[in-house]
Design a protein around this motif. Structure first.
Motif, short mmCIF file in Angstrom:
data_model
loop_
_atom_site.label_atom_id
_atom_site.label_comp_id
_atom_site.label_asym_id
_atom_site.label_seq_id
_atom_site.Cartn_x
_atom_site.Cartn_y
_atom_site.Cartn_z
N THR A 15 0.84 -1.19 0.00
CA THR A 15 0.00 0.00 0.00
C THR A 15 0.87 1.24 0.00
O THR A 15 2.02 1.20 0.46
N THR A 16 0.31 2.33 -0.50
CA THR A 16 1.02 3.61 -0.50
C THR A 16 0.02 4.73 -0.75
O THR A 16 -1.14 4.48 -1.08
N ILE A 17 0.49 5.96 -0.59
CA ILE A 17 -0.28 7.14 -0.97
C ILE A 17 0.42 7.74 -2.18
O ILE A 17 1.64 7.94 -2.17
N VAL A 18 -0.35 8.04 -3.23
CA VAL A 18 0.20 8.57 -4.48
C VAL A 18 -0.30 9.99 -4.68
O VAL A 18 -1.47 10.28 -4.44
N ASP A 19 0.59 10.86 -5.14
CA ASP A 19 0.27 12.27 -5.40
C ASP A 19 -0.38 12.43 -6.77
O ASP A 19 0.14 13.12 -7.66
N ALA A 20 -1.52 11.79 -6.96
CA ALA A 20 -2.23 11.85 -8.23
C ALA A 20 -3.69 11.48 -7.98
O ALA A 20 -4.03 10.95 -6.92
N SER A 21 -4.55 11.75 -8.95
CA SER A 21 -5.97 11.41 -8.82
C SER A 21 -6.17 9.91 -8.97
O SER A 21 -5.32 9.21 -9.51
N VAL A 22 -7.32 9.42 -8.50
CA VAL A 22 -7.63 8.00 -8.64
C VAL A 22 -7.67 7.63 -10.12
O VAL A 22 -7.24 6.53 -10.51
N GLU A 23 -8.16 8.54 -10.97
CA GLU A 23 -8.25 8.27 -12.40
C GLU A 23 -6.86 8.11 -13.03
O GLU A 23 -6.63 7.19 -13.83
N GLU A 24 -5.92 8.98 -12.65
CA GLU A 24 -4.56 8.88 -13.18
C GLU A 24 -3.90 7.57 -12.75
O GLU A 24 -3.24 6.90 -13.56
N CYS A 25 -4.06 7.22 -11.49
CA CYS A 25 -3.45 5.99 -10.96
C CYS A 25 -4.03 4.75 -11.64
O CYS A 25 -3.28 3.87 -12.08
N ALA A 26 -5.35 4.69 -11.74
CA ALA A 26 -5.99 3.52 -12.35
C ALA A 26 -5.61 3.41 -13.83
O ALA A 26 -5.31 2.30 -14.31
N ALA A 27 -5.59 4.52 -14.54
CA ALA A 27 -5.23 4.48 -15.96
C ALA A 27 -3.80 4.01 -16.14
O ALA A 27 -3.50 3.21 -17.03
N TYR A 28 -2.91 4.49 -15.30
CA TYR A 28 -1.50 4.11 -15.40
C TYR A 28 -1.33 2.60 -15.22
O TYR A 28 -0.56 1.97 -15.93
N GLU A 29 -2.05 2.01 -14.28
CA GLU A 29 -1.92 0.57 -14.02
C GLU A 29 -2.72 -0.29 -14.98
O GLU A 29 -2.40 -1.45 -15.18
N PHE A 30 -3.78 0.26 -15.60
CA PHE A 30 -4.63 -0.54 -16.48
C PHE A 30 -4.06 -0.69 -17.89
O PHE A 30 -4.21 -1.75 -18.50
N TYR A 31 -3.42 0.32 -18.40
CA TYR A 31 -2.99 0.27 -19.80
C TYR A 31 -1.68 -0.49 -19.96
O TYR A 31 -0.61 0.07 -19.84
#
Length: 181
Positions: A15-31
């Motif tokens: 687990t971690t805290i990321v300095d980005a929106s949930v949409e940016e994080c999910a898109a980065y990991e999905f593509y």
């Protein structure tokens, strides 16, 4: 990370805290077919991969991973889907599939691994103008075969480092420090 010496099954949580929106994080990991993924796949011991899009929310992903330590390479085939809850929480589910077995067969000499992973992305209160997302990655992997602890620890580090890589990718510590002053 939980692993018993010589066993092929491992369970992990990061687990971690990321300095980005949930949409940016999910898109980065999905593509899985992004330029960045292609550029960094070898660093994560992925020697070959294929992506087949089903729709905007689901894709098939097959890959071959080099384990090192004179172990046979591992092949895997996944169905990857993302979901968004009404509260803005995102989920990515990565599960074994037999849907593309004929299209992406196990290569000669390779071993078929099994995996089920779940990413969760939860919106947190921003710090100044910097969005914050709580990211959790839970996984259960069966590498199939007798895997020495040294090999499993090395590969688990590569596998779980995806979470810290995500944090570093979107790091905005300087902006947060400026806001906090």
């Amino acid at each position: 990370l939980v692993h018993v010496d010589g066993d092929s099954l491992v369970t992990g949580l990061a687990t971690t805290i990321v300095d980005a929106s949930v949409e940016e994080c999910a898109a980065y990991e999905f593509y899985f077919d992004s330029r960045e993924f292609r550029r960094t796949a070898k660093e994560r011991a992925i020697t070959e991969y294929n992506v087949k899009n089903l729709n905007e929310h689901t894709l098939y992903y097959s890959m071959t991973r080099e384990l090192g330590f004179f172990l046979n390479q591992r092949d895997a085939r996944f169905k990857v889907s993302w979901f968004k809850e009404e509260e803005g929480k995102f989920w990515i589910d990565i599960a074994d599939t037999e849907d593309v077995t004929e299209e992406f067969p196990v290569k000669d000499g390779n071993v078929l691994a099994s995996c089920h992973s779940v990413w969760s992305f939860l919106r947190r209160k921003p710090i100044g103008e910097v969005p914050q997302t709580e990211v959790s990655f839970t996984t259960r992997v069966d590498m199939a075969g007798n895997i020495p602890t040294m090999a499993m620890n090395y590969n688990a580090k590569l596998f779980l480092s995806q979470v810290s890589d995500l944090r570093r990718k979107f790091d905005k510590s300087k902006e947060i420090d400026t806001y906090n002053r």
